[in-house]
Structure formats: C-alpha cells, structure tokens
Design a protein around this motif. Structure first.
Motif, PDB file in Angstrom:
ATOM      1  N   LYS A 171       7.277  -6.271  -0.229  1.00 16.98           N
ATOM      2  CA  LYS A 171       6.281  -6.291   0.864  1.00 16.98           C
ATOM      3  C   LYS A 171       5.405  -5.067   0.787  1.00 16.98           C
ATOM      4  O   LYS A 171       4.175  -5.139   0.928  1.00 16.98           O
ATOM      5  CB  LYS A 171       7.016  -6.293   2.214  1.00 16.98           C
ATOM      6  CG  LYS A 171       7.368  -7.639   2.762  1.00 16.98           C
ATOM      7  CD  LYS A 171       7.926  -7.481   4.179  1.00 16.98           C
ATOM      8  CE  LYS A 171       8.636  -8.721   4.609  1.00 16.98           C
ATOM      9  NZ  LYS A 171       9.360  -8.534   5.870  1.00 16.98           N
ATOM     10  N   LYS A 172       6.064  -3.915   0.544  1.00 16.43           N
ATOM     11  CA  LYS A 172       5.318  -2.661   0.520  1.00 16.43           C
ATOM     12  C   LYS A 172       4.332  -2.665  -0.635  1.00 16.43           C
ATOM     13  O   LYS A 172       3.167  -2.274  -0.484  1.00 16.43           O
ATOM     14  CB  LYS A 172       6.305  -1.498   0.392  1.00 16.43           C
ATOM     15  CG  LYS A 172       5.654  -0.129   0.553  1.00 16.43           C
ATOM     16  CD  LYS A 172       6.676   0.953   0.782  1.00 16.43           C
ATOM     17  CE  LYS A 172       6.982   1.650  -0.498  1.00 16.43           C
ATOM     18  NZ  LYS A 172       7.836   2.828  -0.361  1.00 16.43           N
ATOM     19  N   TYR A 173       4.789  -3.105  -1.796  1.00 13.06           N
ATOM     20  CA  TYR A 173       3.920  -3.054  -2.970  1.00 13.06           C
ATOM     21  C   TYR A 173       2.776  -4.047  -2.881  1.00 13.06           C
ATOM     22  O   TYR A 173       1.650  -3.757  -3.316  1.00 13.06           O
ATOM     23  CB  TYR A 173       4.726  -3.259  -4.255  1.00 13.06           C
ATOM     24  CG  TYR A 173       5.649  -2.109  -4.539  1.00 13.06           C
ATOM     25  CD1 TYR A 173       7.008  -2.322  -4.719  1.00 13.06           C
ATOM     26  CD2 TYR A 173       5.170  -0.804  -4.590  1.00 13.06           C
ATOM     27  CE1 TYR A 173       7.862  -1.263  -4.943  1.00 13.06           C
ATOM     28  CE2 TYR A 173       6.009   0.258  -4.812  1.00 13.06           C
ATOM     29  CZ  TYR A 173       7.366   0.029  -4.989  1.00 13.06           C
ATOM     30  OH  TYR A 173       8.212   1.083  -5.194  1.00 13.06           O
ATOM     31  N   LYS A 208      -2.924  -4.730  -1.936  1.00  8.86           N
ATOM     32  CA  LYS A 208      -4.024  -5.248  -1.099  1.00  8.86           C
ATOM     33  C   LYS A 208      -4.954  -4.104  -0.688  1.00  8.86           C
ATOM     34  O   LYS A 208      -6.185  -4.234  -0.708  1.00  8.86           O
ATOM     35  CB  LYS A 208      -3.396  -5.889   0.149  1.00  8.86           C
ATOM     36  CG  LYS A 208      -4.170  -7.010   0.787  1.00  8.86           C
ATOM     37  CD  LYS A 208      -3.279  -7.696   1.828  1.00  8.86           C
ATOM     38  CE  LYS A 208      -4.118  -8.264   2.934  1.00  8.86           C
ATOM     39  NZ  LYS A 208      -3.294  -8.768   4.042  1.00  8.86           N
ATOM     40  N   TRP A 209      -4.352  -2.992  -0.324  1.00  8.66           N
ATOM     41  CA  TRP A 209      -5.117  -1.817   0.096  1.00  8.66           C
ATOM     42  C   TRP A 209      -6.019  -1.350  -1.042  1.00  8.66           C
ATOM     43  O   TRP A 209      -7.225  -1.139  -0.849  1.00  8.66           O
ATOM     44  CB  TRP A 209      -4.134  -0.712   0.527  1.00  8.66           C
ATOM     45  CG  TRP A 209      -4.770   0.552   1.067  1.00  8.66           C
ATOM     46  CD1 TRP A 209      -6.092   0.788   1.311  1.00  8.66           C
ATOM     47  CD2 TRP A 209      -4.081   1.731   1.439  1.00  8.66           C
ATOM     48  NE1 TRP A 209      -6.269   2.059   1.798  1.00  8.66           N
ATOM     49  CE2 TRP A 209      -5.041   2.664   1.899  1.00  8.66           C
ATOM     50  CE3 TRP A 209      -2.748   2.120   1.442  1.00  8.66           C
ATOM     51  CZ2 TRP A 209      -4.720   3.947   2.333  1.00  8.66           C
ATOM     52  CZ3 TRP A 209      -2.427   3.394   1.887  1.00  8.66           C
ATOM     53  CH2 TRP A 209      -3.400   4.299   2.330  1.00  8.66           C
ATOM     54  N   SER A 210      -5.452  -1.241  -2.228  1.00 12.58           N
ATOM     55  CA  SER A 210      -6.249  -0.725  -3.352  1.00 12.58           C
ATOM     56  C   SER A 210      -7.355  -1.715  -3.723  1.00 12.58           C
ATOM     57  O   SER A 210      -8.471  -1.306  -4.052  1.00 12.58           O
ATOM     58  CB  SER A 210      -5.355  -0.412  -4.544  1.00 12.58           C
ATOM     59  OG  SER A 210      -4.743  -1.573  -5.011  1.00 12.58           O
ATOM     60  N   ALA A 214       1.409  -4.911  -0.100  1.00 10.35           N
ATOM     61  CA  ALA A 214       0.494  -4.315   0.882  1.00 10.35           C
ATOM     62  C   ALA A 214      -0.334  -3.209   0.228  1.00 10.35           C
ATOM     63  O   ALA A 214      -1.555  -3.107   0.455  1.00 10.35           O
ATOM     64  CB  ALA A 214       1.279  -3.751   2.074  1.00 10.35           C
ATOM     65  N   ILE A 215       0.321  -2.391  -0.609  1.00  8.32           N
ATOM     66  CA  ILE A 215      -0.399  -1.316  -1.297  1.00  8.32           C
ATOM     67  C   ILE A 215      -1.419  -1.911  -2.256  1.00  8.32           C
ATOM     68  O   ILE A 215      -2.547  -1.406  -2.394  1.00  8.32           O
ATOM     69  CB  ILE A 215       0.590  -0.383  -2.040  1.00  8.32           C
ATOM     70  CG1 ILE A 215       1.413   0.418  -1.029  1.00  8.32           C
ATOM     71  CG2 ILE A 215      -0.139   0.567  -2.985  1.00  8.32           C
ATOM     72  CD1 ILE A 215       2.512   1.264  -1.653  1.00  8.32           C
ATOM     73  N   GLN A 258      -8.889  -3.819  -1.660  1.00  8.12           N
ATOM     74  CA  GLN A 258      -9.930  -3.744  -0.629  1.00  8.12           C
ATOM     75  C   GLN A 258     -10.725  -2.455  -0.753  1.00  8.12           C
ATOM     76  O   GLN A 258     -11.947  -2.449  -0.521  1.00  8.12           O
ATOM     77  CB  GLN A 258      -9.306  -3.828   0.779  1.00  8.12           C
ATOM     78  CG  GLN A 258      -8.725  -5.179   1.131  1.00  8.12           C
ATOM     79  CD  GLN A 258      -9.728  -6.289   0.966  1.00  8.12           C
ATOM     80  OE1 GLN A 258     -10.935  -6.141   1.225  1.00  8.12           O
ATOM     81  NE2 GLN A 258      -9.261  -7.427   0.505  1.00  8.12           N
TER      82      GLN A 258
END
Lengths: 28, 304, 295
Positions: free
Chosen positions: A4-6, A11-13, A8-9, A15
């Motif tokens: 989940k964390k990876y 997705k962040w990068s 999300a990370i 975006q």
C-alpha cells in the motif's frame, strides 16, 4: 509487504512528475 | 490473608483505570473536605471511595483492565451491588461487546473485612471478581504504584495495575472462608494511551507549534526514557561493584539474570533485520526527497 | 491544596457560569469560555480507548456512557441521562466529546448541528474532538474544543488559527461548516494525587516510550496520507492544466487559489515527512543503543 505504501509513493511521484510537466508547459 | 496468588493468571492494568480511581477519590475528598482558601486539608480521615464496576477484556489467560466506571459512591451494600452492576453491565455490553465486568475497586491502605461482603456479592456477576485497591496517601519516597489487585480463585485473571488479590478458599477453624490474596500485575499501555499519559504528565503543548517545537518534544521524550535506562543501569552497575568488593553478599540469581541480559546484546543482529531496517531508512529518505521536490514545484509554480 | 480545589463542586459558582454564558451575545466569546478547564486525561483516554469504535461521551456529567459511532439526533436522548447524580458526580454536563480517527480535529455538519442544538438548551456546553490516529502518528495529542456560533450569525473574518491536513473525501464537509464554529483554548488541570500517580506511572511506561516504533505502527495511515496527497496533487495539476493560458489571462484570485492549493499540498507533504523522520530517528537511536554493543 508494504504494498500500500509503495503504491501510494508511486502515485505521488507520478503526480509530481505530471505537475512539474504542467508547470514547465506554463513557463514555455 | 495469604501472601501471594498461585493462580498463574497475568494481570495488566491500563493507566486509565488508575487515573479514574484517582479522579473519583479526589472529587469525593474535595466534597467532603472543601478547600479553605488554599489551606491544606485537616487531619480528618480521608474518605473511602468504593466503586462497584470495572470493565475488563478477557483474552485467554490474560486479563486487561482497560477502563472503569463508577456506579455508586456511598459504600454499596451487598444487596444493592448486583442490581446496579447489572444495569451497568447491560450498557457496557451494548457498547463494548468484548468487555465484561471483571471486578471492583476501592481506595484504602489495606483490604478490610467489609470488602469481602461486597466481593462476595459481585460473585453473582463474575465467579471470580477482581478487587483493586488504591492507596491515595501521597508518599514521595515510594517508587512503586500504591495499588494492589486481589483476585478470586475461580477467575484468577486480572490485569489491573493495582494490586491483584486472589480469593482463595481456606478452612479456618473448620469453616471454609474466602480470603484475599495479592496478585502481581504489570502496567500496559497502547501507543495512543502512552502518548496521552506523557502529555498529561508533562503538560506538553497540544497545538502544532513549529517543526522545531515538535522535534524538541519528540527528542525530549526519548531523552527522558534513555536517562531512565541509564539510571537503572548505573544502579545495577554499582550493585555489582559492591558485590565484587564484598560489601554485600553475592546474589547468584541476580548475577545469572545480568549475565543472560548481557549475552542478549546486541539485541538483533540478523540479516533480515538489517534489510528491514535499511528499507525503512530508505523509504523515509524517499519520502523526504519527494516532499522536497513538491516544495520545489510550489516555488516554481509561484514564480510562474 | 490549590490543585485539588478545582475538583470541589460549588453550586453557586456553577450557576454563575451558566448565567455568564447565557448573557453572551453573538460575537465570539472565546475568552469567556476558554476558562472552562477540561480534564484532558479522561477525554483523551476515553476517546483513545474507544477509538476503533468512534467513541462518543459526555463531559463533566456521566463518567462512562459511551455510544458507538454516532453523533445524530439520538444524542439528545443520550444527554438527558440523569445517572451522573447517582454516582456522586455533582457537576452538570458541560459538553460532549467524540473522535475523528485519522481525519483531524474539526466539526462536521452533523457535529455542528448537534452542538448548535445543545447550545440552545444548556450552557455552557462545548464539543471536544480528538484524533487518536494522528496522535499516534505525530507523537502528540491531537485534540480540539469547539463551540458554534448562533445560527445565521456571520463571524468576522479571522486569520486561520492553525492549518491542519484534511483528507480529500472530508474536505467539502469541512469547508462548508468551518465558519460556523470557533475553537477554544484548552487548559488542563491535575490533582495532587494525579501528579503523584503520573510520576510513578512514568517509572513503568518509560520502557514503552523507548520501545515504541512510530514507523511500524501506523503504516496504513501513512499510506492513506500519501495516497490522499497524490490525489490532491492530481487535482491541483488538473486545475493548472485547464488554465493553460493562466499566466496571461487568469484573474489574480484564481492564481492565488492555485498557489494556495499547492502550498497546502506542500504543508501536508512536510507534515508526513516530519513524522517519518521522527520515527526514523527513534529507530536509529534504538539501533545505536542496543545493537552497537559488542561482547
């Protein structure tokens, strides 16, 4: 483990990259 | 009273229970002995608070006392206890289905004969209720929590930080009688509870503050804990030196414990731990890097 | 002692409190009600204890009446419970508290209407919100105390007190109602016995302070925060992309909105980073303490 964390990370990068591209286009 | 419980149950008490008892006691005391212009209370005896309710969670051989609730402040008579407890029980059951009434608490220095009557009355609700006794007198020289848990034989689980007393059946003068037996307990906190206990104990600011304030608060907490660890190690070290010099008799069990503790260090030295540790390290650095890039994007967007 | 004197219930003083608040007019009376000291201990612990259930309880009245996950009109019946008097709690009910696990301390639409309704019938009355998830993540207690303005009252424009991260799925609810209430200063009090017991408790739980791992304990919440941040970034990027000729023709207000959106995202990312770095610091310190010893 930590998928989940990876994701999300990731997705962040993605975006962030897209946002930087948009800002660059505005500059140009 | 028997010396200690042999029930084999483990008791864990949460700080909330202790502080609820303290709160209850303080309110009763302040009503019975109103403050007089900041003067200290007179030497009249402190009121005794009796609360016939405790909510606990049972889990195999371990009982956790996580909460308590008041039912009656005047000493409940054995006849009034079951009905009031049943009402409280039904409410608690709706809200916390995993919780059930484990016992009751009171204040005082020693368990009294009259406590046994209430304890027996509660056995209608719980076969082996737990009795938690908090000593409200403030003694700054004491290091241990002034709480005792008494448990009953049938239900020897009790996780209260207070003294646990186990009820055992003894035959005295040919008559079987129940007596209180003390049980040991440990203090248990969940992370959120620990933070709030620390917050209340040291009255830290709850608002955001600057990043520097947050960092200072965080590091102060760790520093205090390390200082405690350091002081404990120093005490042990001095004790062992004294043993070595011959000032105090040699205690083999303690030496064995210290030796076993030392042999456990380094605490974790496996490759898997190193991998996990470095992974967490790199994840944090990655998040920091992404946050920095986000900040840079903001600056450029503002410039544009 | 002075610290214990506050626990003494003085009926006359309580009556004065009620009178004082009922005479207040429609402007912010934060300075009048901020003297209502609340016992952080009970509020925090009760909420944190029941955080998985979204606990809800009363302040200053009934000690342990808890209702699961609801702040609807059913609360009106709940609050009329008289049991407080039976347990020797002489104080009136002065408020209610509930938890917002993971989404910050503020009042939602339902919370605002509940608080408004109660303020009409009993004063003083306040709402306390606590966030146990953010408490664990940030390492400090996240709590807020609020009162609503009277209905129809338009408060003067005040500077935003303290920015807090609001998840994207709650941001509309937050934004619609944020002007209908104001926050109060919280002061705490402890009795002498509380102080003594807390000192003794520290002798026990300092081990938990050292052994806690914020990095490992709240992984799902952190993943949720990062995911939410990415969604906010997407929204900001869409807004920027749609104003392709922004620098030339966009009105100044729109530019300001775009900038503030990215500024908020930056603050959110900084908050996540700070919490992660604090957690990492704890891990590194523990590794140095316990793993660098050699026989």
């Amino acid at each position: 483990k930590g998928i989940k964390k990876y994701s999300a990370i990731d997705k962040w990068s993605t975006q962030l990259k897209s946002l930087n591209l948009t800002i660059t286009n505005r500059v140009c | 009273m028997a010396s200690s419980s042999s029930s084999g149950l483990t008791f864990k008490l949460h700080p909330l229970v202790i502080l609820n008892i303290s709160d209850h006691y303080t309110r009763v005391k302040s009503q019975s002995q109103p403050p007089q212009n900041g003067a200290e209370s007179t030497a009249s005896p402190l009121p005794r608070v009796l609360v016939a309710s405790s909510a606990f969670r049972g889990d195999g051989r371990s009982r956790s006392s996580t909460a308590s609730s008041s039912s009656t402040t005047p000493p409940p008579t054995p006849s009034t206890v079951p009905s009031s407890r049943k009402n409280r029980n039904s409410v608690n059951k709706k809200v916390f289905p995993n919780y059930y009434i484990l016992g009751w608490y009171s204040t005082g220095s020693e368990a009294e004969e009259s406590d046994m009557q209430i304890h027996k009355a509660l056995m209608d609700i719980n076969e082996s209720p737990v009795y938690v006794l908090l000593n409200p007198s403030i003694n700054h020289t004491q290091k241990d929590l002034p709480a005792t848990i008494y448990e009953s034989v049938a239900n020897t689980f009790c996780s209260c930080g207070l003294i646990n007393a186990t009820l055992e059946l003894h035959v005295i003068d040919g008559i079987p009688q129940l007596i209180f037996v003390r049980s040991s307990y440990t203090i248990e906190t969940v992370e959120a509870e620990r933070i709030s206990v620390d917050h209340v104990a040291h009255l830290k600011p709850s608002d955001g503050g600057s990043a520097a304030t947050q960092l200072a608060a965080h590091l102060t907490g760790i520093h205090s804990a390390i200082k405690m660890l350091n002081s404990r190690i120093r005490v042990l070290h001095h004790y062992l030196l004294a043993m070595q010099k011959g000032d105090i008799p040699c205690e083999n069990s303690l030496l064995r414990q210290v030796s076993s503790l030392l042999r456990r260090l380094p605490a974790i030295e496996s490759e898997k731990f190193q991998d996990d540790f470095l992974m967490e390290y790199n994840d944090t650095l990655l998040i920091t890097y992404l946050a920095m890039l986000t900040n840079c994007s903001r600056t450029v967007a503002g410039l544009v | 002692s002075e610290s214990d004197a506050i626990f003494h219930y003085d009926e006359a003083a309580q009556a004065n409190n009620v009178l004082l608040d009922s005479t207040r007019c429609s402007d912010s009376t934060a300075e009048k009600v901020s003297s209502l000291a609340i016992t952080l201990r009970n509020v925090t612990f009760e909420c944190l204890r029941s955080w998985r259930h979204g606990g809800l309880d009363l302040l200053g009245g009934n000690v342990s009446k808890v209702k699961n996950d609801s702040s609807d009109m059913g609360l009106a019946e709940f609050l009329s419970d008289e049991e407080g008097g039976q347990v020797g709690r002489l104080e009136n009910v002065v408020g209610w508290y509930h938890s917002h696990p993971g989404y910050g301390c503020w009042l939602s639409g339902i919370d605002v209407s509940t608080q408004m309704l109660n303020q009409q019938f009993q004063e003083p009355f306040l709402a306390v919100v606590i966030d146990p998830t953010r408490t664990v993540s940030a390492g400090k207690v996240e709590i807020g105390a609020f009162r609503t303005y009277p209905e129809g009252y338009k408060p003067p424009d005040e500077p935003v007190s303290e920015y807090q991260t609001i998840p994207l799925n709650k941001i509309e609810d937050f934004g619609v109602h944020c002007k209908q209430y104001y926050s109060l200063d919280i002061t705490y009090f402890k009795s002498s016995l509380d102080c003594h017991l807390l000192d003794l408790l520290w002798n026990k739980y300092w081990v938990n302070t050292l052994s806690s791992s914020p990095l490992l304990g709240n992984k799902d919440y952190v993943a949720g925060q990062i995911s939410d941040l990415a969604e906010k970034l997407e929204q900001a990027e869409n807004q920027l992309a749609h104003s392709r000729f922004g620098p030339l023709i966009a009105p100044p207000q729109r530019k300001k909105e775009e900038e503030s959106q990215i500024a908020k995202i930056t603050k959110d990312s900084a908050k996540i980073t700070v919490e992660q770095v604090h957690g990492l610091m704890s891990q590194v310190i523990k590794d140095t303490l316990f793993n660098s010893v050699r026989q």
